[in-house]
Design an enzyme around this catalytic site. Sequence first.
Site, PDB file in Angstrom:
ATOM      1  CE  LYS A  35      -2.890   3.234   0.898  1.00 32.86           C
ATOM      2  NZ  LYS A  35      -1.853   4.240   0.555  1.00 32.86           N
ATOM      3  CB  SER A  69       1.992   9.935  11.803  1.00 32.72           C
ATOM      4  OG  SER A  69       0.747   9.274  11.824  1.00 32.72           O
ATOM      5  CD  GLU A  96      10.914   4.565   9.824  1.00 34.55           C
ATOM      6  OE1 GLU A  96      10.645   5.711  10.256  1.00 34.55           O
ATOM      7  OE2 GLU A  96      11.205   4.324   8.646  1.00 34.55           O
ATOM      8  CB  CYS A 125      11.487   9.031   9.301  1.00 40.55           C
ATOM      9  SG  CYS A 125      10.237   8.561   8.134  1.00 40.55           S
ATOM     10  CD  GLU A 150      10.000  14.156  12.388  1.00 45.00           C
ATOM     11  OE1 GLU A 150      11.061  13.769  11.920  1.00 45.00           O
ATOM     12  OE2 GLU A 150       8.921  13.573  12.176  1.00 45.00           O
TER      13      GLU A 150
HETATM   14  C1  SIN Z   1      13.135   7.564   6.423  1.00 49.85           C
HETATM   15  O1  SIN Z   1      13.155   8.765   6.533  1.00 49.85           O
HETATM   16  O2  SIN Z   1      12.261   6.828   6.919  1.00 49.85           O
HETATM   17  C2  SIN Z   1      14.160   6.849   5.631  1.00 49.85           C
HETATM   18  C3  SIN Z   1      15.422   7.536   5.663  1.00 49.85           C
HETATM   19  C4  SIN Z   1      16.493   6.702   5.063  1.00 49.85           C
HETATM   20  O3  SIN Z   1      16.404   5.461   5.051  1.00 49.85           O
HETATM   21  O4  SIN Z   1      17.447   7.307   4.608  1.00 49.85           O
END
Ligand code: SIN
Length: 497
Positions: free
Chosen positions: A189, A245, A266, A300, A399
């Site tokens: 997805k 999120s 994650e 992230c 963030e």
């Molecule tokens: C992410 O922001 O989830 C991935 C970042 C990365 O693997 O470089």
Amino acid sequence: MAPQQKTLKDLKNKKLLHDQSFINGEWVNSASGKSTFDVVDPATLDKLATLPEMDKEDVKLAVNAAHEAFKTYKKTTARQRARMLRKWSDLCHENVDDLALIMTLENGKTLAESKGEVIYGASFLEWFATQAEMTHGEVVPVANPNQRIVTFKQPLGVAACLAPWNFPIAMITRKCGAALAAGCTTVWKPAGETPLSALAQAVLAEEAGFPKGSINVITSLTTVAEVGQELCENPKVHKLSFTGSTRVGKLLMQQSASTLKKLSLELGGNSPFIVFNDAKMETAVEAAVLAKFRNSGQTCVTANRIFVQSGVYDEFAKQLTERVKKMKVGAGTEEGVFVGPLTHDRAVEKAMSHINDAKKHGGQVLFGGEPMEGMGKGYFFQPTVITEMNTKMLTTREETFAPVIGLYRFETEDEVIDLANDCDVGLGSFVMTENMARSWRVAEALEVGMVGINVGMLSACESPFGGVKGSGFGREGGTQGINEYLTVKSMFINVAS
Ligand code: SIN
């Protein structure tokens, strides 16, 4: 603004472009035929494609296809799976320019970053090809002299992989590469903003030999809640992996409780980036640029709270601002652009609210601070540097997810560790110091899943990626990644004569 230099018409391999979902080896619309959604270029807001909004019933079809395919796919050998994964990786390399163009157009990141992501994404396929062949159980010594115990690892079944828009290829390959290497079949997805990259990956995976039903892709933007719920509650799905999120991660966990699915989540981060007095200034500035401005501040692990020790605070702020002033903002397809558009209008609003809040609490904007003017309809934002940040500000807790960098001042190591850990999430972190003992001490003390010492990026297929606290659990990549899709079975053998 300079005109867009490239469009989807420039793709060399037209087979990569699809505007339907992929279920059981067929390109399909929603069975209900009710609705569609548009994918737009965030640099121009031009429509790129119209895709079907799949619903719960479509998800059931995809899950059934994956469930059926699992019956035979689980019997493939690790060598066979590794060959297909390597072939898929090779195809990513062969199509790198086209895949990068698709990604830049739907996500906004620069072509250079998109190419980097295609290569990074392909590296997970190669990595998991190797892991497929290296993963094994063990012979366990047992107290009973008439018995032996052997363990072996088996695939969990159907894996649902829910990927975000900020890394439209790498998050697919990091999840699905591991799942397919383990012997699971998959339902992908992708995010509604960036489905075209995922659909192109399905084309290449199929060409690499993955059998009918082992890969299914559900397209959805406004039906995402219904689609997610079905994936969580469907008893034929045994594993769910999500990047996104913390709020949505918690919801998916609740929904998955009824079927006790194995989860990898994650979730959101709020990465501290710590510059000590003894840091190499040039290294620290370059690392901050990478950690904050890569993907226009939308990773992230983006550096969100920049803690700078008082002895180097002013110099760091000055050098960073000089560097930021030189950043060219524009469409990711334009030559020389460093900061592309944000993927969403919501991101522009959030950046403005964080900047206004920082100003209200004493923050000083050294550069930027506004959306870009005169660049058409796209979601362009000025790269921004703010000093005199303090813990009353919104950015301390949330963030920003935009090219906005805010500098907090600190005095001692203990103080900055407390500041960094005073946070309900813990994904990435960065520490700039030339003192090796300090780097160890701080790395051990930080409540996070990943620490970068004098580096601004935490991306490598060989390293486990994931967080602690509200950043979720489970690890992707590394030697741990494949185990998220496996279960361990133990077998007791009677050896009495
Ligand atoms: C992410 O922001 O989830 C991935 C970042 C990365 O693997 O470089």
